[in-house]
Scaffold this active site. Structure first.
Site, mmCIF file in Angstrom:
data_model
loop_
_atom_site.group_PDB
_atom_site.id
_atom_site.type_symbol
_atom_site.label_atom_id
_atom_site.label_comp_id
_atom_site.label_asym_id
_atom_site.label_seq_id
_atom_site.Cartn_x
_atom_site.Cartn_y
_atom_site.Cartn_z
ATOM 1 N N LYS A 197 -12.474 -12.348 18.182
ATOM 2 C CA LYS A 197 -12.281 -11.431 19.305
ATOM 3 C C LYS A 197 -10.871 -10.870 19.233
ATOM 4 O O LYS A 197 -9.883 -11.610 19.286
ATOM 5 C CB LYS A 197 -12.490 -12.169 20.629
ATOM 6 N N LYS A 251 -16.009 -8.969 18.017
ATOM 7 C CA LYS A 251 -15.807 -8.083 19.164
ATOM 8 C C LYS A 251 -14.444 -7.428 19.103
ATOM 9 O O LYS A 251 -13.476 -8.137 18.849
ATOM 10 C CB LYS A 251 -15.926 -8.934 20.430
#
Ligand code: PBG
Length: 328
Positions: A197, A251
């Protein structure tokens, strides 16, 4: 002009030929809808920077998820906006907290027809907006934060989550949550690790959606990844797998297709990708101006994410993609 014997355009000549040789198809089964549920409101609230997406009440959430189930969407991931925030984010593990209450509602409405996931973080619940507790210097303190995540993961599992998704990027978070789940008898609850992330400016509209403002104009770059790094993402993925992650996520998605592809090559567990709020907002804003055909760009985005290697795509486009029949 002479051509080689095999001319690539032959198989592109008609829609039927193109359909026959298409390598990648996104289906409704690939999509997970992120949903927001807010405590203490009586009507759904629109989110200006996420056109078409709302902060739900418990009631409107039930209706939305029933409709998504009827459209064939296999799962949802919930984000809560609590009425009360504090330094630790204690509403994240309150059994009657907003996400836990919503999970119980949905489980009782839908049984096992829908995969129910909870985003596991405390930033929506802390008054300073960071993803963990702060030490004396105002830095996010890793290990005490793990204890909070463990509590929140167990609270989500107690409330009926099939999957809990630690998203705070603390070191050791998957191991801590796995240990806590097992200790509470939740061996059957899975972990979707937000493994790679990035600290991304593409989360802007999401922070409007969850009413999060980081204290002192700070950011998350001391725990989320630096977008200059690709190999480091694989270190994150390897650690999360070793700690017991059942699925791993990259992400945001589109600016990180290389990371999705490398993650796909690294592991055989399901790989998820999160097409985040800013990615959705850019499509909607340019579409509203008539600068792009938003529906076609939406399909192009999710198809590229799948082509790069994602099995599961978390996207605010889930409902409209399922509704418009744009999927192949
Ligand atoms: C953290 C979390 C964030 C998103 C999902 N989980 C925000 C952040 O890390 O600041 C962003 C999702 C999006 O932009 O759509 N709880």
């Amino acid at each position: 002009m002479t051509f080689p014997e095999r001319r690539l355009r032959r198989l592109r000549r008609t829609p039927a030929l193109r359909r026959m040789v298409a390598e990648t198809r996104v289906g409704v089964d690939d999509l997970i809808a992120p949903l927001f549920v807010r405590e203490g409101i009586s009507e759904p609230q629109p989110i200006e920077s996420l056109p078409g997406i709302v902060q739900h009440t418990r009631e409107s959430l039930r209706k939305e998820v029933a409709e998504l189930a009827a459209l064939g969407i296999p799962g949802v991931i919930l984000f809560g906006i609590p009425a009360r925030k504090d330094p630790e984010g204690s509403e994240a593990w309150n059994p009657d907290g907003i996400v836990q209450s919503a999970l119980r509602d949905l489980r009782s409405d839908l049984g096992n027809d829908m995969v129910l996931m909870g985003d596991l973080c405390v930033d929506e619940y802390t008054d300073h907006g960071h993803c963990g507790v702060l030490d004396a210097n105002g830095d996010v303190d890793n290990d005490p934060t793990l204890e909070l995540y463990a509590r929140a993961g167990v609270a989500q599992a107690d409330a009926g989550a099939d999957i809990t998704a630690p998203s705070g990027m603390m070191d050791g978070q998957v191991a801590a949550v796995r240990r806590a789940l097992d200790g509470a008898g939740h061996q059957a609850v899975s972990i979707l690790a937000y493994a790679a992330k990035y600290s991304s400016a593409l989360y802007g509209p999401f922070r409007d959606a969850v009413d999060v403002e980081i204290v002192g104009g700070g950011d998350r770059s001391s725990y989320q990844q630096d977008f200059r790094n690709g190999r480091e993402a694989l270190e994150e993925v390897r650690f999360d797998l070793a700690e017991g992650a059942d699925m791993v996520m990259v992400k945001p998605a589109l600016a990180y297709l290389d990371v999705i592809q490398r993650t796909r090559e690294l592991t055989d567990v399901p790989v998820a990708a999160y097409h985040v709020s800013g990615e959705y907002a850019m499509i909607k804003a340019a579409g509203a101006n008539g600068w792009i055909d938003a529906e076609r760009v939406a399909l192009e985005h999710v198809t590229a994410i799948k082509r790069a290697g994602a099995d599961v795509i978390l996207t605010y486009l889930a409902r409209e993609l399922a509704e418009t029949g744009a999927l192949s």
